[in-house]
Scaffold this active site. Sequence first.
Site, PDB file in Angstrom:
ATOM      1  N   LYS A 124       0.863  -1.195   0.000  1.00 55.53           N
ATOM      2  CA  LYS A 124       0.000   0.000   0.000  1.00 55.53           C
ATOM      3  C   LYS A 124       0.885   1.225   0.000  1.00 55.53           C
ATOM      4  O   LYS A 124       2.027   1.171   0.473  1.00 55.53           O
ATOM      5  CB  LYS A 124      -0.868   0.020   1.262  1.00 55.53           C
ATOM      6  CG  LYS A 124      -2.096   0.867   1.131  1.00 55.53           C
ATOM      7  CD  LYS A 124      -3.221   0.067   0.526  1.00 55.53           C
ATOM      8  CE  LYS A 124      -4.425   0.923   0.213  1.00 55.53           C
ATOM      9  NZ  LYS A 124      -5.555   0.060  -0.191  1.00 55.53           N
ATOM     10  N   ASP A 164      -6.784   4.300  -4.980  1.00 56.23           N
ATOM     11  CA  ASP A 164      -7.459   4.144  -3.686  1.00 56.23           C
ATOM     12  C   ASP A 164      -8.113   5.514  -3.427  1.00 56.23           C
ATOM     13  O   ASP A 164      -8.308   6.271  -4.380  1.00 56.23           O
ATOM     14  CB  ASP A 164      -6.449   3.746  -2.590  1.00 56.23           C
ATOM     15  CG  ASP A 164      -7.123   3.182  -1.345  1.00 56.23           C
ATOM     16  OD1 ASP A 164      -7.475   2.004  -1.336  1.00 56.23           O
ATOM     17  OD2 ASP A 164      -7.327   3.938  -0.366  1.00 56.23           O
ATOM     18  N   PHE A 237     -19.476   9.056  -2.375  1.00 56.99           N
ATOM     19  CA  PHE A 237     -20.013   9.078  -3.749  1.00 56.99           C
ATOM     20  C   PHE A 237     -18.852   8.902  -4.717  1.00 56.99           C
ATOM     21  O   PHE A 237     -18.876   9.364  -5.856  1.00 56.99           O
ATOM     22  CB  PHE A 237     -20.806  10.363  -4.022  1.00 56.99           C
ATOM     23  CG  PHE A 237     -20.034  11.643  -3.774  1.00 56.99           C
ATOM     24  CD1 PHE A 237     -19.215  12.179  -4.753  1.00 56.99           C
ATOM     25  CD2 PHE A 237     -20.114  12.289  -2.551  1.00 56.99           C
ATOM     26  CE1 PHE A 237     -18.498  13.345  -4.519  1.00 56.99           C
ATOM     27  CE2 PHE A 237     -19.400  13.451  -2.307  1.00 56.99           C
ATOM     28  CZ  PHE A 237     -18.580  13.984  -3.293  1.00 56.99           C
ATOM     29  N   ALA A 241     -18.706   3.670  -4.375  1.00 53.69           N
ATOM     30  CA  ALA A 241     -20.158   3.859  -4.265  1.00 53.69           C
ATOM     31  C   ALA A 241     -20.791   3.894  -5.660  1.00 53.69           C
ATOM     32  O   ALA A 241     -21.884   3.346  -5.874  1.00 53.69           O
ATOM     33  CB  ALA A 241     -20.458   5.158  -3.511  1.00 53.69           C
ATOM     34  N   TRP A 242     -20.087   4.480  -6.602  1.00 52.18           N
ATOM     35  CA  TRP A 242     -20.587   4.560  -7.991  1.00 52.18           C
ATOM     36  C   TRP A 242     -20.778   3.158  -8.592  1.00 52.18           C
ATOM     37  O   TRP A 242     -21.824   2.843  -9.165  1.00 52.18           O
ATOM     38  CB  TRP A 242     -19.599   5.397  -8.821  1.00 52.18           C
ATOM     39  CG  TRP A 242     -19.779   5.324 -10.292  1.00 52.18           C
ATOM     40  CD1 TRP A 242     -20.731   5.959 -11.032  1.00 52.18           C
ATOM     41  CD2 TRP A 242     -18.990   4.556 -11.213  1.00 52.18           C
ATOM     42  NE1 TRP A 242     -20.573   5.642 -12.357  1.00 52.18           N
ATOM     43  CE2 TRP A 242     -19.518   4.786 -12.503  1.00 52.18           C
ATOM     44  CE3 TRP A 242     -17.881   3.707 -11.083  1.00 52.18           C
ATOM     45  CZ2 TRP A 242     -18.978   4.192 -13.647  1.00 52.18           C
ATOM     46  CZ3 TRP A 242     -17.346   3.115 -12.216  1.00 52.18           C
ATOM     47  CH2 TRP A 242     -17.893   3.353 -13.475  1.00 52.18           C
TER      48      TRP A 242
HETATM   49  N1  GLU Z   1      -7.139   0.232  -3.404  1.00 55.82           N
HETATM   50  C1  GLU Z   1      -7.838  -0.968  -3.754  1.00 55.82           C
HETATM   51  C2  GLU Z   1      -7.852  -1.896  -2.558  1.00 55.82           C
HETATM   52  O1  GLU Z   1      -7.925  -1.433  -1.452  1.00 55.82           O
HETATM   53  C3  GLU Z   1      -7.332  -1.593  -5.033  1.00 55.82           C
HETATM   54  C4  GLU Z   1      -5.920  -2.056  -5.008  1.00 55.82           C
HETATM   55  C5  GLU Z   1      -5.409  -2.584  -6.324  1.00 55.82           C
HETATM   56  O2  GLU Z   1      -6.164  -2.680  -7.276  1.00 55.82           O
HETATM   57  O3  GLU Z   1      -4.212  -2.897  -6.368  1.00 55.82           O
HETATM   58  O4  GLU Z   1      -7.846  -3.083  -2.660  1.00 55.82           O
END
Ligand code: GLU
Length: 447
Positions: A124, A164, A237, A241-242
Amino acid sequence: MNVQNIMTNLEAKHPGEKEYLQAVREVLESVEEVYNQHPEYEKAKIVERLVEPDRIFKFRVVWVDDNGETQVNLGYRVQYNAALGAYKGGLRFHPAVNESMLKFLGFEQIFKNSLTMLPLGGGKGGADFNPQGKSDAEIMRFCQAFVYELWRNIGPDQDSPAGDVGVGGREIGYMYGMYKKLAREHSTGALTGKSYGWGGSLIRPEATGFGAIYYVDRMVKQNNDTLVGKRIALSGFGNVAWGAATKALELGAKVVAISGPDGVCEIADGITKEMIDYMLVMRASNRNKVQDMADKFPGQCKFTAGKKSWCVKVDIAMPCAFQNELAEEDAKELIANGVKYVAEVSNMGSQPGAIKAIQAAGIPFGPGKAVNAGGVATSGLEIAQNAAHFNWTAEEVDAKLHKIMNDIYDMCVKYGTQADGHIDYVKGANIAGFMRVADAMMAQGII
Ligand code: GLU
């Protein structure tokens, strides 16, 4: 394993890292019983190794705003665990981002990615950059400066970031453009969430929301119930959510509430296609105000300042915005209003007290790492398409996503069904996710 001893040690080592400690505690409590049936895990110190990231990059991001002022932000990438594959996980741009938040998100990502059954490690990243009110040119300069520092540490077989909170298709485009220029190669798998036409996958933008509704559909069917006509409250939103609203409408459910930091927008007759399209305009404006929806569709929507979606009477509640957004008192209000199912789509969207209250009331609760896994799963499908220099059709991607969500749901039931027959989805998701990682770590030795 003694959860309390491990947590006491971790608290001493990482004082004040509340969210990270909360995420670790939940996983350890879920897996304790199964773990203790494997003395080889204890001997190899699987848990002690798993709770610490492989490494964390922390760097300065400098850029110039539209007024010619120099701005300084902090950027991060947490490469948590690569037992199952190259690191994979989103980038979050939000003023509250710090190392502890990204550690909790990275830790959760390990198990979520494991649940997809794809070869994805956990990571992350992000920055304490606030996109709100920024011009398109400022967003571009920030994204470029961020990647200028990080590019050597990402790549399709190394670490593949995605979007994200605060990072969508536009930001991924700017980051990929800079990455490609610096790396001097079109390694499309270095970032996912790209637009279709230069490496993106169809259905990736919709995937998190679609996957969440597929999971909820199974929760509902488990109770011999149907999604048709169900009233759903979503929070936020944004992209998640979309996607959820799109699939809910398609399957005959009624989204009657969305929200923003400014308040809640109630839609008595359920969200329409036009409103769902308008959510995209609202997001692109960077205003972050849900009141815009009520202003655009007066008569159909009612805006109440300072309120959350959880005060609306619904059958299904789905937090889609941020961690810990569902508090215990919100859960109690939902329960009093007769909620039948709760499924968090945001990562760790509910506070521990809220989960306890929902489960104690006998209401099925779906945890984020299972419910929202469709997003990263479709990123995995994007990487597969990139490697093959080939694109599946929207129907093909959607069918694969649907199957992955069904498989995740089945695993949660398999590992989460308790002696009295009720399903603890939290436990099921944690055990299923954990076992695959632990077995891979065992097989790959002490590294
Ligand atoms: N941010 C998204 C998650 O929390 C997608 C992460 C990704 O596609 O690598 O899983």
